[in-house]
Structures are given as C-alpha cells and as structure tokens.
Motif scaffolding. Sequence first.
Motif, PDB file in Angstrom:
ATOM      1  N   ARG A 140       8.762   9.167   7.442  1.00 20.05           N
ATOM      2  CA  ARG A 140       8.009  10.012   8.349  1.00 20.05           C
ATOM      3  C   ARG A 140       6.821   9.470   9.029  1.00 20.05           C
ATOM      4  O   ARG A 140       6.190  10.020   9.887  1.00 20.05           O
ATOM      5  CB  ARG A 140       7.758  11.484   7.979  1.00 20.05           C
ATOM      6  CG  ARG A 140       9.075  12.028   7.147  1.00 20.05           C
ATOM      7  CD  ARG A 140       8.742  13.416   6.682  1.00 20.05           C
ATOM      8  NE  ARG A 140       8.273  14.359   7.741  1.00 20.05           N
ATOM      9  CZ  ARG A 140       7.812  15.420   7.720  1.00 20.05           C
ATOM     10  NH1 ARG A 140       7.326  16.070   6.548  1.00 20.05           N
ATOM     11  NH2 ARG A 140       7.451  16.177   9.036  1.00 20.05           N
ATOM     12  N   CYS A 141       6.621   8.170   8.719  1.00 18.69           N
ATOM     13  CA  CYS A 141       5.298   7.407   9.022  1.00 18.69           C
ATOM     14  C   CYS A 141       5.600   6.309   9.977  1.00 18.69           C
ATOM     15  O   CYS A 141       6.936   5.868   9.926  1.00 18.69           O
ATOM     16  CB  CYS A 141       4.682   7.033   7.875  1.00 18.69           C
ATOM     17  SG  CYS A 141       3.205   6.295   8.173  1.00 18.69           S
ATOM     18  N   VAL A 142       4.544   5.870  10.784  1.00 20.87           N
ATOM     19  CA  VAL A 142       4.862   4.545  11.503  1.00 20.87           C
ATOM     20  C   VAL A 142       4.433   3.322  10.934  1.00 20.87           C
ATOM     21  O   VAL A 142       4.096   2.213  11.527  1.00 20.87           O
ATOM     22  CB  VAL A 142       3.998   4.604  12.981  1.00 20.87           C
ATOM     23  CG1 VAL A 142       4.688   5.758  13.760  1.00 20.87           C
ATOM     24  CG2 VAL A 142       2.557   4.848  12.817  1.00 20.87           C
ATOM     25  N   GLN A 164      -4.855   4.684   9.841  1.00 21.71           N
ATOM     26  CA  GLN A 164      -3.705   4.778  10.495  1.00 21.71           C
ATOM     27  C   GLN A 164      -2.833   5.820   9.342  1.00 21.71           C
ATOM     28  O   GLN A 164      -2.279   6.855   9.527  1.00 21.71           O
ATOM     29  CB  GLN A 164      -2.882   3.381  10.606  1.00 21.71           C
ATOM     30  CG  GLN A 164      -1.544   3.798  11.453  1.00 21.71           C
ATOM     31  CD  GLN A 164      -1.586   4.613  12.686  1.00 21.71           C
ATOM     32  OE1 GLN A 164      -1.130   5.740  12.898  1.00 21.71           O
ATOM     33  NE2 GLN A 164      -2.521   3.904  13.430  1.00 21.71           N
ATOM     34  N   CYS A 165      -3.366   5.519   8.077  1.00 24.05           N
ATOM     35  CA  CYS A 165      -2.613   6.051   6.807  1.00 24.05           C
ATOM     36  C   CYS A 165      -2.830   7.612   6.857  1.00 24.05           C
ATOM     37  O   CYS A 165      -2.366   8.623   7.035  1.00 24.05           O
ATOM     38  CB  CYS A 165      -2.857   5.465   5.800  1.00 24.05           C
ATOM     39  SG  CYS A 165      -2.235   6.609   4.245  1.00 24.05           S
ATOM     40  N   THR A 166      -4.419   7.820   7.386  1.00 25.45           N
ATOM     41  CA  THR A 166      -4.789   9.028   7.305  1.00 25.45           C
ATOM     42  C   THR A 166      -4.546   9.952   8.441  1.00 25.45           C
ATOM     43  O   THR A 166      -4.014  10.938   8.321  1.00 25.45           O
ATOM     44  CB  THR A 166      -6.718   8.952   7.191  1.00 25.45           C
ATOM     45  OG1 THR A 166      -6.971   8.073   6.240  1.00 25.45           O
ATOM     46  CG2 THR A 166      -7.194  10.176   7.049  1.00 25.45           C
ATOM     47  N   GLN A 206      -1.743   9.472   9.903  1.00 22.86           N
ATOM     48  CA  GLN A 206      -0.150   9.836   9.623  1.00 22.86           C
ATOM     49  C   GLN A 206      -0.276  11.102   8.849  1.00 22.86           C
ATOM     50  O   GLN A 206       0.580  11.931   9.014  1.00 22.86           O
ATOM     51  CB  GLN A 206       0.436   8.706   9.260  1.00 22.86           C
ATOM     52  CG  GLN A 206       0.659   7.576  10.165  1.00 22.86           C
ATOM     53  CD  GLN A 206       1.650   7.871  11.313  1.00 22.86           C
ATOM     54  OE1 GLN A 206       2.574   8.553  11.590  1.00 22.86           O
ATOM     55  NE2 GLN A 206       1.090   7.638  12.625  1.00 22.86           N
ATOM     56  N   ARG A 207      -0.816  10.909   7.982  1.00 23.89           N
ATOM     57  CA  ARG A 207      -0.782  12.088   6.752  1.00 23.89           C
ATOM     58  C   ARG A 207      -1.378  13.571   7.482  1.00 23.89           C
ATOM     59  O   ARG A 207      -0.700  14.623   7.225  1.00 23.89           O
ATOM     60  CB  ARG A 207      -1.748  11.986   5.545  1.00 23.89           C
ATOM     61  CG  ARG A 207      -1.284  10.789   4.803  1.00 23.89           C
ATOM     62  CD  ARG A 207      -2.255  10.484   3.620  1.00 23.89           C
ATOM     63  NE  ARG A 207      -1.436   9.420   2.678  1.00 23.89           N
ATOM     64  CZ  ARG A 207      -1.088   9.377   1.828  1.00 23.89           C
ATOM     65  NH1 ARG A 207      -0.790  10.681   1.441  1.00 23.89           N
ATOM     66  NH2 ARG A 207      -0.531   8.317   1.141  1.00 23.89           N
ATOM     67  N   MET A 208      -2.319  13.304   8.240  1.00 24.48           N
ATOM     68  CA  MET A 208      -2.761  14.573   9.018  1.00 24.48           C
ATOM     69  C   MET A 208      -1.847  15.259   9.989  1.00 24.48           C
ATOM     70  O   MET A 208      -1.722  16.334  10.128  1.00 24.48           O
ATOM     71  CB  MET A 208      -4.042  14.315   9.972  1.00 24.48           C
ATOM     72  CG  MET A 208      -5.336  14.109   9.097  1.00 24.48           C
ATOM     73  SD  MET A 208      -6.465  13.376  10.367  1.00 24.48           S
ATOM     74  CE  MET A 208      -7.877  13.530   9.390  1.00 24.48           C
ATOM     75  N   PHE A 232       0.909  -1.297  -0.090  1.00 25.12           N
ATOM     76  CA  PHE A 232       0.004  -0.048  -0.033  1.00 25.12           C
ATOM     77  C   PHE A 232       0.895   1.314  -0.034  1.00 25.12           C
ATOM     78  O   PHE A 232       0.392   2.335  -0.583  1.00 25.12           O
ATOM     79  CB  PHE A 232      -0.933  -0.206   1.356  1.00 25.12           C
ATOM     80  CG  PHE A 232      -1.870   0.925   1.731  1.00 25.12           C
ATOM     81  CD1 PHE A 232      -2.862   0.949   0.754  1.00 25.12           C
ATOM     82  CD2 PHE A 232      -1.783   1.732   2.596  1.00 25.12           C
ATOM     83  CE1 PHE A 232      -3.892   1.774   1.095  1.00 25.12           C
ATOM     84  CE2 PHE A 232      -2.489   2.707   3.147  1.00 25.12           C
ATOM     85  CZ  PHE A 232      -3.706   3.003   2.349  1.00 25.12           C
ATOM     86  N   CYS A 233       2.194   1.401   0.417  1.00 30.60           N
ATOM     87  CA  CYS A 233       2.895   2.422   0.811  1.00 30.60           C
ATOM     88  C   CYS A 233       4.068   2.771  -0.395  1.00 30.60           C
ATOM     89  O   CYS A 233       4.618   3.621  -0.363  1.00 30.60           O
ATOM     90  CB  CYS A 233       3.570   2.184   2.116  1.00 30.60           C
ATOM     91  SG  CYS A 233       2.579   1.975   3.548  1.00 30.60           S
ATOM     92  N   ARG A 234       3.802   1.777  -1.437  1.00 32.65           N
ATOM     93  CA  ARG A 234       4.904   1.959  -2.294  1.00 32.65           C
ATOM     94  C   ARG A 234       4.939   3.216  -2.740  1.00 32.65           C
ATOM     95  O   ARG A 234       3.952   3.580  -3.458  1.00 32.65           O
ATOM     96  CB  ARG A 234       4.903   0.365  -3.254  1.00 32.65           C
ATOM     97  CG  ARG A 234       6.293   0.214  -3.940  1.00 32.65           C
ATOM     98  CD  ARG A 234       6.003  -1.303  -4.567  1.00 32.65           C
ATOM     99  NE  ARG A 234       5.876  -2.354  -3.623  1.00 32.65           N
ATOM    100  CZ  ARG A 234       5.199  -3.369  -3.709  1.00 32.65           C
ATOM    101  NH1 ARG A 234       4.520  -3.660  -4.696  1.00 32.65           N
ATOM    102  NH2 ARG A 234       5.277  -4.436  -3.035  1.00 32.65           N
ATOM    103  N   GLY A 235       5.913   3.639  -2.771  1.00 30.81           N
ATOM    104  CA  GLY A 235       6.072   5.189  -3.376  1.00 30.81           C
ATOM    105  C   GLY A 235       5.698   6.330  -2.928  1.00 30.81           C
ATOM    106  O   GLY A 235       5.606   7.545  -3.319  1.00 30.81           O
ATOM    107  N   CYS A 236       5.143   6.133  -1.621  1.00 34.31           N
ATOM    108  CA  CYS A 236       4.632   7.185  -0.834  1.00 34.31           C
ATOM    109  C   CYS A 236       5.867   8.147  -0.289  1.00 34.31           C
ATOM    110  O   CYS A 236       6.779   7.615   0.322  1.00 34.31           O
ATOM    111  CB  CYS A 236       3.752   6.693   0.490  1.00 34.31           C
ATOM    112  SG  CYS A 236       3.450   8.023   1.323  1.00 34.31           S
ATOM    113  N   ALA A 237       5.794   9.254  -0.412  1.00 30.56           N
ATOM    114  CA  ALA A 237       7.023  10.314  -0.025  1.00 30.56           C
ATOM    115  C   ALA A 237       6.948  10.402   1.400  1.00 30.56           C
ATOM    116  O   ALA A 237       8.015  10.793   1.765  1.00 30.56           O
ATOM    117  CB  ALA A 237       6.757  11.586  -0.845  1.00 30.56           C
TER     118      ALA A 237
HETATM  119  S1  SF4 Z   1       1.287   7.884   4.781  1.00 25.53           S
HETATM  120 FE1  SF4 Z   1       2.225   6.219   5.711  1.00 25.53          FE
HETATM  121  S2  SF4 Z   1       0.673   4.384   5.804  1.00 25.53           S
HETATM  122 FE2  SF4 Z   1       0.058   5.844   4.364  1.00 25.53          FE
HETATM  123  S3  SF4 Z   1       0.693   5.338   2.215  1.00 25.53           S
HETATM  124 FE3  SF4 Z   1       2.457   6.910   3.244  1.00 25.53          FE
HETATM  125  S4  SF4 Z   1       3.909   5.560   4.299  1.00 25.53           S
HETATM  126 FE4  SF4 Z   1       1.889   4.399   3.964  1.00 25.53          FE
END
Ligand code: SF4
Length: 353
Positions: free
Chosen positions: A298-300, A321-323, A325-327, A289-294
């Motif tokens: 900085r995420c858990v 959790q993703c939402t 972390q982004r917030m 799910f996280c592949r390529g996420c910038a």
């Molecule tokens: S914010 Fe975190 S959980 Fe969401 S896609 Fe990016 S790395 Fe994955």
Amino acid sequence: MNGTLILTKQCNLRCRYCFESHEHVFMTEETALAAVDLLAGDGKKQGGISFFGGEPLLRKELIYRCVERVATAHPEKEFRYNMTTNGLLLDEEFLTFACDNRIKIALSHDGLMSRVNRLYADGRDCLALLDEKLMLLLRWQPKAFIMATLAADCVTQAAESVISLYAKGARQVNLAIDSRPDAGWNDDSMDELGRQLHIIADYIFAAFQEGKRISFNAFDEKILSITKQKPCHVCDLGHRKLYIDWDGAIYPCIQFGGLPEYQIGTVKTGIDEAVRERIHRRSLVKPSFCRGCALESRCVNDCACLNFQQCGDMGEVSPVQCTYQRMLIETADSLARRMLAADEAQFVERYLN
Ligand code: SF4
Ligand code: SF4
C-alpha cells in the motif's frame, strides 16, 4: 507506454520548492515530432503523451503541432493526452483545443499556501490569477486534477489550503510533500502533518455524509488498495513511461533527466534496449528498509524516481516518505471505517463497484 515531453525547462514562475533548472532551453518542432513518431511506433494501439515542463503552456504551438501530427501521421493510434501546468497561461482558445482533443489538464495550485510558495521571479505571488485560472479550468474540465505541494514550513496551512481548493469547486485534489532532500522536514513538522491530514479526513467525511463527490487522491488510493486490491504505485521503471527531454534524449523517468548514465536513447536513434533493461533490473531491488513491512503493498516505496530524488538511490526510501506513507494509510483507513459505518451503500458504490 506513456511519453512525457519536456517542451521547455523555462517557467513563468519560480516556486520555492521547484527542482527544475529553468534553463532557457526549448524542444524544437523536429524533436517533438520525432518523439511523437517514436511513441506512435511502439506497435501498440494505445499510448499516452504528457506535455510537461518547466511550463508547457509556454509552448502552446508545439502542443498543437504534436496533436496534429498524431491525427495526420498516426490516425490508427489512440493516444491519451495529459498536461501538467501552473495554469497561468490557460485561455479559452487552449481549453477549447484541449477539450476537442481530450487533453486532460492537471493544475498545480497550493491553495492559500500559493501566497508564499508560488512566486514570480520578482517575488510577487500569483494566487489571484491562479484562482481565476482554476475557475476557468473547472468550467471546462470540472473533474480536473488539482495538485498541491506542501513545503515543510507551510505545514500548519495544509488542511486549510486543501479545503480552500474544494471550496473553489475542485473535485479532485492531491497533496504531495516537498520531497527534496533539503526540504526541512523534522519530527515537529511531521507531527503537525499528521494533524493536518486528520482535518482533511474530517472534511472529506462531512462531504461524504452530504453525498458530495469529492476526492482526496492520497486517501482514495490507500482505500482502493484494500477494497479493490489496487496497488498504490507500480513503478516498472523504463517500461511504462519515457521521459523525453527538450533535446531529444530519453530517460526512464523525470529525476534521471540530464544524467548520462541513465540515458536510454534518443528520439532519433530510438531506445537502447540493453541499457533500458539494465536500469530496469536495478530498479527492482526493493528497499532493505522495508523488508517485512506489512504496508508494503500500500506504499509508494517502489518508486525508483522518488527514491532517487530523496536518497540518491533507487532502492532506498527516505524516512520522511516512510512516515508520510504510514500517516496516509492510518488516516485513510480510519476515514474508510467511518464512511462504511455511516453509509455502507455509498461506500460500496464508491470504493467497491
Ligand atoms: S511504510 Fe512503506 S516505506 Fe515505510 S517501511 Fe513500510 S513499505 Fe517501506
Ligand atoms: S510552476 Fe512548476 S516548473 Fe514552474 S517554478 Fe513552479 S514547480 Fe517549477
């Protein structure tokens, strides 16, 4: 290596979001001392012991015995001690002991939300006593870490609750969201959570402008992940932490407790390295799910324990959790920009030096 000792699964509270079973089980002294010996014998000069439960203060005597064991049997070992508690049984005697032995206490307190979340078994809330214990703890450990948990149906009270903790003297507060799979988060409550985080950020900014040293850990770690390139979370499952259950069984982290396929040893037989490595390797699979996420660094998202709790899979991250972390990242970055513009010297001192 840090070992978390589950001194009992019992608790004097029944918080609404608790995932603990509250079984009437207690770690024996023999098991606790064997756990201490195992942790002391890892060949390293330093280590950590965390006292945990259920409620660890139901076992004060056992905590005393563990610390005494280190002093008498392993004087060369430098242990850092931590305890996570609901605080209701804190007293001067224990706090004297804690300060003498450098036990850092983290208090779980939901601020005003405690009225609906932190309940005794008969349904009464414990806020008045909790506040009394918060003040007591802060007299002894002014920088004690205060941990609030946010249930989805309390989201409109999140900021007010966090701010109430600072108003009572807390300097370090964190807010974790109830992350059980059935916690009830939806689009509306997540949107509201975003608004609440901005209110907290405004409060932290105002305090910063006044030069007050308070921190909201969830923002600070995101800011430090940029200013100091400090990772927000390093899981390293099975290598950095051990979860030692009340019966002496050892697991790599808390959410795996009681699951035979994740047991990596016992305090009597030690660690089965082959099992530990097998579980560790499985935890290294990053969520697809996280592949390529910038935001990945900085995420858990690599927290195998959290992923397992929320998705039943170490390699999956829940959308909630993703939402969240982004917030957090977006709000923390905007806060950092405001702080930097308002007082560069103070910002550099706090986040770069
Ligand atoms: S914010 Fe975190 S959980 Fe969401 S896609 Fe990016 S790395 Fe994955
Ligand atoms: S204090 Fe902790 S262990 Fe006790 S009921 Fe609340 S969340 Fe569960």
